[in-house]
Design an enzyme around this catalytic site. Structure first.
Site, PDB file in Angstrom:
ATOM      1  CD  GLU A  33      -2.892  -0.888  -0.114  1.00 58.33           C
ATOM      2  OE1 GLU A  33      -3.397   0.228  -0.363  1.00 58.33           O
ATOM      3  OE2 GLU A  33      -3.050  -1.875  -0.860  1.00 58.33           O
ATOM      4  CD1 TRP A  81     -17.633  11.288 -19.083  1.00 55.61           C
ATOM      5  CD2 TRP A  81     -18.255   9.472 -17.921  1.00 55.61           C
ATOM      6  NE1 TRP A  81     -16.500  10.564 -18.802  1.00 55.61           N
ATOM      7  CE2 TRP A  81     -16.845   9.452 -18.081  1.00 55.61           C
ATOM      8  CE3 TRP A  81     -18.875   8.431 -17.217  1.00 55.61           C
ATOM      9  CZ2 TRP A  81     -16.045   8.430 -17.581  1.00 55.61           C
ATOM     10  CZ3 TRP A  81     -18.068   7.418 -16.706  1.00 55.61           C
ATOM     11  CH2 TRP A  81     -16.683   7.412 -16.890  1.00 55.61           C
ATOM     12  CG  ASN A  83      -8.572   2.095  -0.236  1.00 58.12           C
ATOM     13  OD1 ASN A  83      -8.507   3.159  -0.837  1.00 58.12           O
ATOM     14  ND2 ASN A  83      -8.148   0.949  -0.766  1.00 58.12           N
ATOM     15  CD1 TRP A 115     -13.161   9.742 -15.378  1.00 59.27           C
ATOM     16  CD2 TRP A 115     -11.878  10.694 -13.819  1.00 59.27           C
ATOM     17  NE1 TRP A 115     -12.101  10.325 -16.028  1.00 59.27           N
ATOM     18  CE2 TRP A 115     -11.296  10.913 -15.091  1.00 59.27           C
ATOM     19  CE3 TRP A 115     -11.235  11.195 -12.688  1.00 59.27           C
ATOM     20  CZ2 TRP A 115     -10.101  11.630 -15.265  1.00 59.27           C
ATOM     21  CZ3 TRP A 115     -10.047  11.906 -12.853  1.00 59.27           C
ATOM     22  CH2 TRP A 115      -9.490  12.118 -14.121  1.00 59.27           C
TER      23      TRP A 115
END
Length: 489
Positions: A296, A327, A362, A380
């Site tokens: 990580e 989109w 997360n 996004w």
């Protein structure tokens, strides 16, 4: 390609009797700070080391920064100032354009040197280049150091000398490289008592900076960060990280991300503690926990690496076919997503956690990002901006990288990933604990109803909870069709 200087101590000179400014930005700490350590080493016993933090109006007024993040930062600065004073020096505060401000201050106090830690964000690189030039024009020497990661983004490359675009080979190279030791925490800063012309400005309040904060913050500052690190690495946290990290109802993560964002803990100190934890390993599961934690940390540096070499990621998709993706961008659906009113409990629970705490687990970040882009078919970048507004640990490199991964627009070698919110809930919140923690109105439903992704309409009406605003199966088929059309055009 852009270059980042090394931390080399070569060609040091003793600045006896001179004044060095340490310009803090994302390194709000005393311990394990290369800039502060090097400044102290270089000025000698007769020199003066003074800290500086500049409140940049372009950042404060960018429309993204919210009061919660500023409030947390002020808490970090308050402790940093106290630490400077404890050591016999001072942390100065300024408000204004950084390049002009630091030039004026350096000239006013006759500073000989300015030290700072480097960043990888395009804005910061440009600012630092301009500040260096402005300071050098008035005879001030400038030195900068690696601090944001264990390995500089330009110190790791493929066999052909190119930047990495895929995480796994990056990880293999990254983990094989030696890591630096933490820098020593200073015990004393000398000489300030004899300096009379220091412009000491009080730390501004949140109100003076024209912000408000209505959420309860975690404890800010270096001491809190080191305590979290100790607790995570000295107990079972890091050993159980692989098996616990994906379950949002459990305390299975370090919760250090906000402190890494503000630099209240040094990354070398984090690595040192991870290595020390290897002495606690008693099983393969324990060893896997530490390895996963290291991976990580490598993900964090991978995203720094790619942003450094591909700064265009800040403003658009990496994959060309996704740059003109059609989109839907429905504002009403986006508002429902932001408010946690989509009718999908795991999504809504995660968004309410974000809104009420400034943090999100997360696993849930991936779930809600997939839902926004693959179920609602919303750009996004809308979600990326909202996260940067709300997340205390909001970091351009990691946030952008995560969102592009979720949107199939980034560097993922298997880009077409779609998360089913119901199956994600069943797998990672099997008892519905996390959902009920953030959606208390759903108390009384069976676990099966909570995790089904399709709560009976009469139950929704009774609890003032919305019906699903889209059908997951229909929307994923729609997204796949749009994605394939973009690939072939």
């Amino acid at each position: 390609m852009p270059q980042i200087a090394s931390n080399s101590g070569k060609n040091r000179e003793i600045l006896s009797g001179q004044i060095a400014l340490v310009w803090h930005r994302r390194d709000l700490r005393i311990d394990d700070n290369p800039t502060l350590s090097e400044a102290i080493s270089q000025v000698g016993e007769q020199g003066i080391v003074i800290g500086l933090f500049i409140f940049d109006p372009d950042i404060l007024d960018d429309g993204v920064t919210e009061g919660s993040k500023v409030d947390f930062m002020l808490g970090c600065l308050r402790e940093l100032q106290a630490n400077y004073r404890r050591l016999g020096s001072e942390l100065l505060f300024m408000y204004g354009q950084p390049v002009q401000s630091i030039r004026e201050l350096a000239k006013a106090i006759n500073a000989s040197h300015v030290f700072f830690n480097q960043d990888v964000e395009p804005f910061a690189i440009k600012r630092d280049r301009e500040a260096t030039q402005a300071l050098q024009e008035i005879g001030v020497k400038v030195q900068s150091f690696i601090d944001i990661g264990l390995i500089a983004p330009d110190a790791i490359a493929t066999q052909s000398g190119e930047p990495y675009k895929v995480y796994t080979p990056f990880w293999r190279n990254w983990q094989s490289k030696s890591k630096p030791q933490p820098f020593t925490s200073p015990h004393k800063l000398t000489g300030l008592a004899n300096y009379e012309n220091l412009p000491v400005i009080p730390l501004p309040s949140l109100r003076e900076l024209k912000f408000i904060n209505d959420i309860t913050l975690p404890k800010a500052g270096e001491a809190a960060a080191l305590e979290l690190l100790e607790t995570f690495c000295d107990g079972n946290g890091i050993l159980r990280y692989q098996t616990e990290r994906d379950f949002p109802a459990h305390a299975g993560t370090s919760t250090l991300s906000t402190h890494l964002r503000f630099g209240t803990v040094g990354i070398r100190r984090v690595w040192e503690k991870a290595i020390a934890a290897e002495q606690l390993v008693r099983s393969e599961e324990d060893a896997a926990g530490i390895t996963t934690w290291k991976q990580e940390l490598a993900w964090r540096e991978f995203y720094q690496h790619v942003l450094f070499y591909f700064p265009e990621l800040e403003t658009g998709a990496y994959r060309p076919q996704m740059r003109n993706f059609p989109w839907d961008d429905d504002e009403e659906k986006f508002t429902a997503w932001c408010e946690g009113r989509t009718g999908y409990p795991i999504v809504d629970a995660a968004m309410r956690q974000l809104n009420q705490t400034g943090w999100m687990h997360n696993r849930c970040r991936m779930i809600v990002a997939s839902f926004l882009t693959k179920d609602l078919i919303i750009n996004w970048q809308w979600g990326e901006r909202y996260f940067m507004q709300k997340l205390l640990d909001g970091d351009l490199a990691a946030n952008n990288g995560g969102w592009q991964w979720s949107a199939s627009s980034g560097m993922d070698p298997k880009p077409l990933r779609i998360f089913n919110p119901a199956s994600q809930a069943r797998k990672y919140d099997p008892e519905g604990e996390y959902i009920l923690r953030w959606l208390p109105e759903l108390q009384g439903l069976t676990t099966a109803e909570l995790l089904s992704g399709n709560i009976p309409p009469h139950q929704c009406k009774k609890r003032d909870y919305p019906l699903p605003i889209v059908d997951h199966n229909m929307q994923q088929q729609k997204f796949k069709k749009l994605y394939q059309d973009c690939k072939t055009n």
